[in-house]
Design an enzyme around this catalytic site. Sequence first.
Site, mmCIF file in Angstrom:
data_model
loop_
_atom_site.group_PDB
_atom_site.id
_atom_site.type_symbol
_atom_site.label_atom_id
_atom_site.label_comp_id
_atom_site.label_asym_id
_atom_site.label_seq_id
_atom_site.Cartn_x
_atom_site.Cartn_y
_atom_site.Cartn_z
ATOM 1 N N CYS A 111 -44.254 -1.693 69.110
ATOM 2 C CA CYS A 111 -45.395 -0.802 69.399
ATOM 3 C C CYS A 111 -46.625 -1.149 68.571
ATOM 4 O O CYS A 111 -47.719 -0.670 68.849
ATOM 5 C CB CYS A 111 -44.991 0.652 69.174
ATOM 6 S SG CYS A 111 -43.520 1.104 70.096
ATOM 7 N N HIS A 255 -50.901 4.757 67.852
ATOM 8 C CA HIS A 255 -49.816 4.537 68.813
ATOM 9 C C HIS A 255 -49.384 5.902 69.351
ATOM 10 O O HIS A 255 -49.238 6.860 68.599
ATOM 11 C CB HIS A 255 -48.653 3.820 68.135
ATOM 12 C CG HIS A 255 -47.431 3.757 68.985
ATOM 13 N ND1 HIS A 255 -47.465 3.358 70.302
ATOM 14 C CD2 HIS A 255 -46.129 4.068 68.719
ATOM 15 C CE1 HIS A 255 -46.253 3.423 70.806
ATOM 16 N NE2 HIS A 255 -45.418 3.858 69.874
ATOM 17 N N ASN A 285 -44.950 7.054 75.958
ATOM 18 C CA ASN A 285 -44.995 5.983 74.968
ATOM 19 C C ASN A 285 -44.834 4.646 75.694
ATOM 20 O O ASN A 285 -43.757 4.344 76.201
ATOM 21 C CB ASN A 285 -43.860 6.211 73.954
ATOM 22 C CG ASN A 285 -43.772 5.108 72.912
ATOM 23 O OD1 ASN A 285 -44.391 4.051 73.040
ATOM 24 N ND2 ASN A 285 -42.976 5.356 71.885
HETATM 25 O O1 UT7 Z 1 -42.639 3.999 69.679
HETATM 26 C C1 UT7 Z 1 -41.631 3.905 68.737
HETATM 27 C C2 UT7 Z 1 -41.715 4.978 67.765
HETATM 28 N N1 UT7 Z 1 -40.870 6.083 68.168
HETATM 29 C C3 UT7 Z 1 -41.131 7.303 67.745
HETATM 30 O O2 UT7 Z 1 -42.102 7.507 67.069
HETATM 31 C C4 UT7 Z 1 -40.144 8.404 68.073
HETATM 32 C C5 UT7 Z 1 -39.965 9.297 66.872
HETATM 33 N N2 UT7 Z 1 -39.043 10.418 67.127
HETATM 34 C C6 UT7 Z 1 -39.378 11.492 67.907
HETATM 35 O O3 UT7 Z 1 -40.448 11.531 68.468
HETATM 36 C C7 UT7 Z 1 -38.414 12.628 67.974
HETATM 37 O O4 UT7 Z 1 -37.416 12.484 66.991
HETATM 38 C C8 UT7 Z 1 -37.745 12.809 69.365
HETATM 39 C C9 UT7 Z 1 -38.765 13.260 70.384
HETATM 40 C C10 UT7 Z 1 -37.108 11.490 69.796
HETATM 41 C C11 UT7 Z 1 -36.672 13.890 69.273
HETATM 42 O O5 UT7 Z 1 -37.249 15.115 68.829
HETATM 43 P P1 UT7 Z 1 -36.569 15.977 67.685
HETATM 44 O O6 UT7 Z 1 -37.417 17.159 67.477
HETATM 45 O O7 UT7 Z 1 -36.347 15.050 66.509
HETATM 46 O O8 UT7 Z 1 -35.221 16.415 68.356
HETATM 47 P P2 UT7 Z 1 -33.725 16.177 67.841
HETATM 48 O O9 UT7 Z 1 -33.308 14.777 68.100
HETATM 49 O O10 UT7 Z 1 -33.588 16.728 66.457
HETATM 50 O O11 UT7 Z 1 -32.931 17.131 68.804
HETATM 51 C C12 UT7 Z 1 -33.045 18.561 68.715
HETATM 52 C C13 UT7 Z 1 -32.216 19.151 69.819
HETATM 53 C C14 UT7 Z 1 -30.803 18.579 69.892
HETATM 54 O O12 UT7 Z 1 -29.915 19.627 70.297
HETATM 55 P P3 UT7 Z 1 -29.000 20.373 69.215
HETATM 56 O O13 UT7 Z 1 -28.156 19.299 68.612
HETATM 57 O O14 UT7 Z 1 -29.947 20.995 68.253
HETATM 58 O O15 UT7 Z 1 -28.245 21.349 70.060
HETATM 59 C C15 UT7 Z 1 -30.899 17.571 70.993
HETATM 60 O O16 UT7 Z 1 -29.656 17.336 71.625
HETATM 61 O O17 UT7 Z 1 -32.810 18.885 71.077
HETATM 62 C C16 UT7 Z 1 -31.845 18.271 71.928
HETATM 63 N N3 UT7 Z 1 -32.551 17.325 72.816
HETATM 64 C C17 UT7 Z 1 -33.029 17.701 74.012
HETATM 65 N N4 UT7 Z 1 -33.008 18.872 74.667
HETATM 66 C C18 UT7 Z 1 -33.586 18.914 75.883
HETATM 67 C C19 UT7 Z 1 -32.814 16.032 72.609
HETATM 68 N N5 UT7 Z 1 -33.477 15.534 73.656
HETATM 69 C C20 UT7 Z 1 -33.613 16.541 74.549
HETATM 70 C C21 UT7 Z 1 -34.199 16.646 75.804
HETATM 71 N N6 UT7 Z 1 -34.169 17.847 76.433
HETATM 72 N N7 UT7 Z 1 -34.805 15.600 76.420
#
Ligand code: UT7
Length: 328
Positions: A111, A255, A285
């Site tokens: 990226c 980005h 993204n």
């Molecule tokens: O370009 C490369 C650089 N990449 C990035 O900068 C990405 C950086 N990371 C992020 O943007 C975030 O970490 C994500 C958007 C990928 C994830 O967001 P988060 O707030 O860190 O969510 P999480 O992984 O902590 O998940 C929280 C909850 C989980 O459920 P439980 O375990 O709390 O029950 C996930 O299973 O949200 C759940 N979850 C979803 N729920 C509905 C994860 N993805 C989804 C989804 N829809 N699509």
Amino acid sequence: MGINILGTGCCLPEQKLSNNDFCRFIDTNDEWIRTRTGITERPMSGWEPTWYLGLNASMQAVERAGIDPKEIGLVIGCSVSSDFLTPSMASIIQHKIGAVNAAAFDINAACTGFVYALDTARRFLDTDSSLKYVLVVAAENLSRFVDFTDRSSCILFGDGSAAAVIERSEKLYSSHLASDGSGANLLFARSMDVAEEIKTDKEFETEFADMPLHKLYQNGKEVYKFAVQALPKSFELAAEKAGITIDDIDWFIPHQANVRIIETAAKKLGVPMDKFIITLDHYGNTSSSSIPLALNEALEKGIIKRGQKLALIGFGAGLTYGGIIIEY
Ligand code: UT7
């Protein structure tokens, strides 16, 4: 020595996927995606190869620059989703736009690719006086290797391309490029043909080791932590080199990964959000294409004016990061 952006262009696939479209095949909802990422829809390739998106973006950039493709001395492509391991995407585009006098190669800095490529272009212009114009083109078809069973990553990515034609100038310019390879296993996709022993390389073992091969793996939480540090740090280091302060910057073009990352960085830098160009809501993204797509859109809308100072800041797999400060 700085650079002058003569023209930019973009190409987006015909079809788009809305947040609701994902509800058909994974357990998600529009509200989660919007509030956790800021994304509402993203372009997604059907038949379009990556080089084709790059070619169209390049043709538009060349046309807007008002130059003869024969005067382009170098084409630098950036992509993590090229159609071919070899030849480079840049070589294909160089031929198809008629840049018969240009050298061509690709860069893979994920990226941060466009930031790396633009800075490389400037260095070529600085050291080779026979070089007049450089075409820098980012193109991605991330949907080709996104894991559509992983709801935390597949909703993030979009496909698309953007390009810029540049020449040397005496305008303000500074850059800072960096990489922290210790985080290489936080965001990766394997090549198509790897030996069995490499597939089980312990260095890259993760809790998702049994994920489908050749799909994109991301440890979202760890990459998030890295991103909220890398974004302000890249800016601060580039600004320090340029001898300018935050207040001197008119537009921040980060980005486009997650609006919460940008909001956190804005708070750390003490910069109001309305100085940030945000396009992730409709592009998602798009990896290396995200910064030039945002730049191109801001130029098309007349938001960015000649003489204004821009900070382009990337971060991503590698883990790479870097910032460029330019005067438009
Ligand atoms: O370009 C490369 C650089 N990449 C990035 O900068 C990405 C950086 N990371 C992020 O943007 C975030 O970490 C994500 C958007 C990928 C994830 O967001 P988060 O707030 O860190 O969510 P999480 O992984 O902590 O998940 C929280 C909850 C989980 O459920 P439980 O375990 O709390 O029950 C996930 O299973 O949200 C759940 N979850 C979803 N729920 C509905 C994860 N993805 C989804 C989804 N829809 N699509």
